[in-house]
Design an enzyme around this catalytic site. Structure first.
Site, PDB file in Angstrom:
ATOM      1  N   ARG A  37      -8.595  -0.713   4.622  1.00 31.27           N
ATOM      2  CA  ARG A  37      -7.705   0.306   4.037  1.00 31.27           C
ATOM      3  C   ARG A  37      -6.346  -0.292   3.682  1.00 31.27           C
ATOM      4  O   ARG A  37      -5.668   0.212   2.776  1.00 31.27           O
ATOM      5  CB  ARG A  37      -7.482   1.456   5.026  1.00 31.27           C
ATOM      6  CG  ARG A  37      -8.704   2.269   5.315  1.00 31.27           C
ATOM      7  CD  ARG A  37      -8.367   3.422   6.196  1.00 31.27           C
ATOM      8  NE  ARG A  37      -7.322   4.251   5.581  1.00 31.27           N
ATOM      9  CZ  ARG A  37      -6.726   5.268   6.178  1.00 31.27           C
ATOM     10  NH1 ARG A  37      -7.050   5.596   7.396  1.00 31.27           N
ATOM     11  NH2 ARG A  37      -5.805   5.961   5.557  1.00 31.27           N
ATOM     12  N   ARG A  60       0.298  14.679  13.300  1.00 33.31           N
ATOM     13  CA  ARG A  60       0.714  14.489  11.908  1.00 33.31           C
ATOM     14  C   ARG A  60       0.686  15.769  11.066  1.00 33.31           C
ATOM     15  O   ARG A  60      -0.073  15.878  10.101  1.00 33.31           O
ATOM     16  CB  ARG A  60      -0.126  13.393  11.244  1.00 33.31           C
ATOM     17  CG  ARG A  60      -0.036  12.092  11.989  1.00 33.31           C
ATOM     18  CD  ARG A  60      -0.683  10.958  11.257  1.00 33.31           C
ATOM     19  NE  ARG A  60       0.182  10.320  10.286  1.00 33.31           N
ATOM     20  CZ  ARG A  60      -0.121   9.199   9.653  1.00 33.31           C
ATOM     21  NH1 ARG A  60      -1.252   8.598   9.883  1.00 33.31           N
ATOM     22  NH2 ARG A  60       0.705   8.672   8.784  1.00 33.31           N
ATOM     23  N   LYS A  80       0.833  -1.210   0.000  1.00 33.33           N
ATOM     24  CA  LYS A  80       0.000   0.000   0.000  1.00 33.33           C
ATOM     25  C   LYS A  80       0.865   1.257   0.000  1.00 33.33           C
ATOM     26  O   LYS A  80       0.646   2.176  -0.782  1.00 33.33           O
ATOM     27  CB  LYS A  80      -0.907  -0.001   1.237  1.00 33.33           C
ATOM     28  CG  LYS A  80      -1.591   1.320   1.514  1.00 33.33           C
ATOM     29  CD  LYS A  80      -2.485   1.251   2.735  1.00 33.33           C
ATOM     30  CE  LYS A  80      -1.807   1.595   4.030  1.00 33.33           C
ATOM     31  NZ  LYS A  80      -1.533   3.033   4.231  1.00 33.33           N
ATOM     32  N   ASN A  81       1.847   1.291   0.889  1.00 32.48           N
ATOM     33  CA  ASN A  81       2.636   2.517   1.036  1.00 32.48           C
ATOM     34  C   ASN A  81       3.622   2.744  -0.101  1.00 32.48           C
ATOM     35  O   ASN A  81       4.229   3.812  -0.186  1.00 32.48           O
ATOM     36  CB  ASN A  81       3.364   2.524   2.385  1.00 32.48           C
ATOM     37  CG  ASN A  81       2.403   2.755   3.530  1.00 32.48           C
ATOM     38  OD1 ASN A  81       1.217   3.017   3.315  1.00 32.48           O
ATOM     39  ND2 ASN A  81       2.904   2.660   4.750  1.00 32.48           N
ATOM     40  N   ASP A  88       4.377   0.825  11.944  1.00 32.43           N
ATOM     41  CA  ASP A  88       3.199   0.163  11.374  1.00 32.43           C
ATOM     42  C   ASP A  88       3.069  -1.302  11.793  1.00 32.43           C
ATOM     43  O   ASP A  88       2.081  -1.955  11.459  1.00 32.43           O
ATOM     44  CB  ASP A  88       3.219   0.259   9.840  1.00 32.43           C
ATOM     45  CG  ASP A  88       2.853   1.648   9.362  1.00 32.43           C
ATOM     46  OD1 ASP A  88       2.429   2.484  10.180  1.00 32.43           O
ATOM     47  OD2 ASP A  88       3.003   1.908   8.141  1.00 32.43           O
ATOM     48  N   CYS A 107      -5.296  13.584  13.448  1.00 28.99           N
ATOM     49  CA  CYS A 107      -5.380  12.248  12.886  1.00 28.99           C
ATOM     50  C   CYS A 107      -5.438  11.313  14.077  1.00 28.99           C
ATOM     51  O   CYS A 107      -4.896  11.619  15.134  1.00 28.99           O
ATOM     52  CB  CYS A 107      -4.140  12.008  12.045  1.00 28.99           C
ATOM     53  SG  CYS A 107      -3.817  10.307  11.659  1.00 28.99           S
TER      54      CYS A 107
HETATM   55  C1  UD1 Z   1       4.054   7.013   6.343  1.00 36.39           C
HETATM   56  C2  UD1 Z   1       3.240   5.794   6.151  1.00 36.39           C
HETATM   57  C3  UD1 Z   1       2.652   5.325   7.470  1.00 36.39           C
HETATM   58  C4  UD1 Z   1       3.754   5.149   8.498  1.00 36.39           C
HETATM   59  C5  UD1 Z   1       4.616   6.397   8.597  1.00 36.39           C
HETATM   60  C6  UD1 Z   1       5.837   6.214   9.487  1.00 36.39           C
HETATM   61  C7  UD1 Z   1       2.395   6.043   3.889  1.00 36.39           C
HETATM   62  C8  UD1 Z   1       1.223   6.297   3.015  1.00 36.39           C
HETATM   63  N1  UD1 Z   1       2.164   6.082   5.202  1.00 36.39           N
HETATM   64  O1  UD1 Z   1       3.182   8.033   6.834  1.00 36.39           O
HETATM   65  O2  UD1 Z   1       1.982   4.090   7.251  1.00 36.39           O
HETATM   66  O3  UD1 Z   1       3.193   4.896   9.764  1.00 36.39           O
HETATM   67  O4  UD1 Z   1       5.094   6.763   7.288  1.00 36.39           O
HETATM   68  O5  UD1 Z   1       6.619   5.165   9.050  1.00 36.39           O
HETATM   69  O6  UD1 Z   1       3.482   5.772   3.426  1.00 36.39           O
HETATM   70  N2  UD1 Z   1       5.971  14.816  10.757  1.00 36.39           N
HETATM   71  C9  UD1 Z   1       6.149  16.165  11.051  1.00 36.39           C
HETATM   72  N3  UD1 Z   1       6.102  17.070  10.033  1.00 36.39           N
HETATM   73  C10 UD1 Z   1       5.880  16.693   8.739  1.00 36.39           C
HETATM   74  C11 UD1 Z   1       5.698  15.325   8.444  1.00 36.39           C
HETATM   75  C12 UD1 Z   1       5.746  14.403   9.471  1.00 36.39           C
HETATM   76  O7  UD1 Z   1       6.362  16.523  12.208  1.00 36.39           O
HETATM   77  O8  UD1 Z   1       5.840  17.566   7.869  1.00 36.39           O
HETATM   78  C13 UD1 Z   1       6.029  13.823  11.846  1.00 36.39           C
HETATM   79  C14 UD1 Z   1       4.714  13.030  11.999  1.00 36.39           C
HETATM   80  O9  UD1 Z   1       3.810  13.725  12.821  1.00 36.39           O
HETATM   81  C15 UD1 Z   1       5.222  11.747  12.635  1.00 36.39           C
HETATM   82  C16 UD1 Z   1       6.600  11.555  11.997  1.00 36.39           C
HETATM   83  O10 UD1 Z   1       6.969  12.834  11.483  1.00 36.39           O
HETATM   84  O11 UD1 Z   1       5.380  11.915  14.015  1.00 36.39           O
HETATM   85  C17 UD1 Z   1       6.641  10.539  10.884  1.00 36.39           C
HETATM   86  O12 UD1 Z   1       5.640  10.838   9.939  1.00 36.39           O
HETATM   87  P1  UD1 Z   1       5.797  10.497   8.388  1.00 36.39           P
HETATM   88  O13 UD1 Z   1       7.031   9.673   8.185  1.00 36.39           O
HETATM   89  O14 UD1 Z   1       5.661  11.754   7.609  1.00 36.39           O
HETATM   90  O15 UD1 Z   1       4.531   9.594   8.141  1.00 36.39           O
HETATM   91  P2  UD1 Z   1       3.633   9.546   6.829  1.00 36.39           P
HETATM   92  O16 UD1 Z   1       4.457   9.807   5.635  1.00 36.39           O
HETATM   93  O17 UD1 Z   1       2.407  10.348   7.047  1.00 36.39           O
END
Ligand code: UD1
Length: 432
Positions: A408, A133, A28-29, A316, A128
């Site tokens: 999902r 997030r 999925k990711n 995850d 979320c």
């Molecule tokens: C992706 C995965 C999700 C997984 C996560 C962490 C997909 C579609 N989803 O989510 O399944 O759980 O990686 O491995 O690939 N953060 C910030 N600022 C930002 C972006 C992120 O502070 O601009 C923080 C988030 O709140 C979180 C951490 O960084 O605490 C990691 O988030 P991130 O790696 O961005 O997760 P996703 O890409 O949303």
């Protein structure tokens, strides 16, 4: 709303003993950002081994909304998806609230739309279920490439005639942020260096995909990615890599049920932290030509886990590994460092009989648990997977409600586990 009914093991029996071969589906990711990357191309992209998940359908819907023609090819059992972005110039270039609210990964259209079409409008994701997030890193990274960013009425508007290469150091390791900025930089003018990037296999897979389209990216899978911008990317044919989290979830199912399951095509090179934990717990993990064989032991040992960005233990898999810990003979400690509110499965697992105490970001799990079936509520995707796992080894019947969460990220999970000996049924409709 659908619910799943799981008939666990008969009282007094040692385990459900799941046995057989389970083919692992596309990730999925990996699929979601690659669907977005198709927006960067000048013509049609064909994706194969696409998992049949609601998140993938939601992304298809969003791509249609911004003007793509998206076709799910029926005679490939719906696993081939064609995305033609040639209508996007006339589209809305917008990811509306309704979409971002149901699937946060919708924000990943931002980088490609901006880079290829000069602007994008994306709803802010807001709260979320598993934590705040934010998307600040996505926005700062795109600003470093010259995007003008305006926040108004809950939406972010981005504009840039043509992005220009730049240097950006992420304050925080983010998978989606890395993917968004990397995609944008492929069509920027000049060279981009991205530092402190996510090293997840899905970032590497996206870079591989973009390079096949004609991009010039190196360093994906390391902390620094270098990108030389190009003028155009072409549509390609690509097969999505197998899902390490799906494989990990079913590996836990085999381990806790004293089963013997071959996880066909499991991407073992991306699963070291998961496999090491299963082995620490006493499960036998054998890499075979066809995939990964997992054999559950009679007694599981306790272990400690800290979630970390890749190559650390994936957040995850945290909820699912907690069920393994609950079945182990002794106390395990599980610490969550990626998301601040990702223990929502704990009260539900405790209702099924577990002894888990949470203090801040740390959970102490005392086993061995005799799970006993009852009605539980799924709260997010991976939390719901943990409830299904517990249900498989519980005495009596477990009813998991709000199954849409699990759909999902797992294809009809009952249809996958029943051939291995699980007793699960889905009921349509009913209350929350
Ligand atoms: C992706 C995965 C999700 C997984 C996560 C962490 C997909 C579609 N989803 O989510 O399944 O759980 O990686 O491995 O690939 N953060 C910030 N600022 C930002 C972006 C992120 O502070 O601009 C923080 C988030 O709140 C979180 C951490 O960084 O605490 C990691 O988030 P991130 O790696 O961005 O997760 P996703 O890409 O949303």
């Amino acid at each position: 709303m659908d619910k799943l009914e799981i008939i666990g093991k008969p009282p007094g029996m040692p385990g459900t003993g799941l046995v057989g071969t389970l083919p692992i589906r596309g990730a999925k990711n990996a699929a979601l950002p690659i669907q977005c990357a198709a927006l960067l191309a000048s013509d049609l992209t064909r994706l194969r081994h696409v998992p049949k998940l609601t998140d993938v359908s939601t992304m298809n819907r969003l791509l249609r909304e911004v003007g793509c023609a998206v076709e799910v090819i029926a005679d490939t059992d719906g696993r081939t998806v064609e995305i033609d972005p040639r209508g996007v110039a006339q589209g809305s270039l917008e990811a509306p609230y309704e979409m971002v609210k149901t699937m946060r990964a919708s924000v990943t259209v931002m980088g490609p739309l901006l880079a290829r079409y000069g602007r994008a409008r994306v709803s802010l994701p807001g709260g979320c279920a598993i934590g705040a997030r934010p998307i600040d890193q996505h926005l700062k990274g795109l600003q470093a490439l010259g995007a003008k960013v305006t926040l108004e009425h809950g939406y972010v508007d981005l504009e840039a005639k043509r992005l220009t290469g730049g240097r950006f150091l992420f304050d925080k390791v983010t998978v989606g942020g890395t993917q968004n900025v990397m995609m944008a930089a492929t069509l920027a003018k000049g060279h981009t260096t991205l530092e402190n990037v996510a090293r997840e296999p899905e970032v590497e897979e996206l870079a591989l995909f973009l390079n096949k389209m004609g991009a010039q990216i190196s360093g994906a899978g390391t902390p620094t990615i270098e990108i030389d911008g190009v003028d155009e990317l072409r549509g390609i044919d690509h097969a999505i890599l197998p899902d390490r989290i799906e494989a990990g979830t079913f590996a836990v199912a085999a381990a806790i049920s004293r089963g013997d399951v071959l996880l066909e095509h499991a991407p073992v090179d991306h699963m070291h932290a998961i496999i090491d934990t299963l082995v620490a717990a006493g499960a036998e993990c054998r890499v075979e030509a066809g995939g990964l064989r997992v054999i559950g032991p009679e007694r599981l040992r306790p272990f400690d886990v800290v979630t970390r960005p890749h190559p650390g233990f994936p957040t995850d898999m945290q909820a699912q590994i907690m069920v393994l810990a609950a079945m182990a003979d002794g106390a395990s400690v599980i610490r969550e460092t990626i998301f601040e509110n990702r223990f929502m499965h704990v009260p539900e697992l405790n209702r099924l009989g577990a002894n888990i105490v949470v203090n801040g970001n740390t959970a102490v799990v005392r086993g061995p648990t005799k799970f006993s079936g009852t009605t539980v509520m799924a709260t997010d995707l991976r939390a719901s997977a943990s409830l299904v796992l517990a249900g498989l080894v519980a005495e009596g019947t477990t009813e998991v409600r709000r199954v849409y969460h699990i759909d999902r990220g797992y294809e009809a999970i009952e249809a996958r586990l029943c051939p291995l000996g699980a007793q699960m049924s889905r009921y349509h409709g009913g209350g929350a």
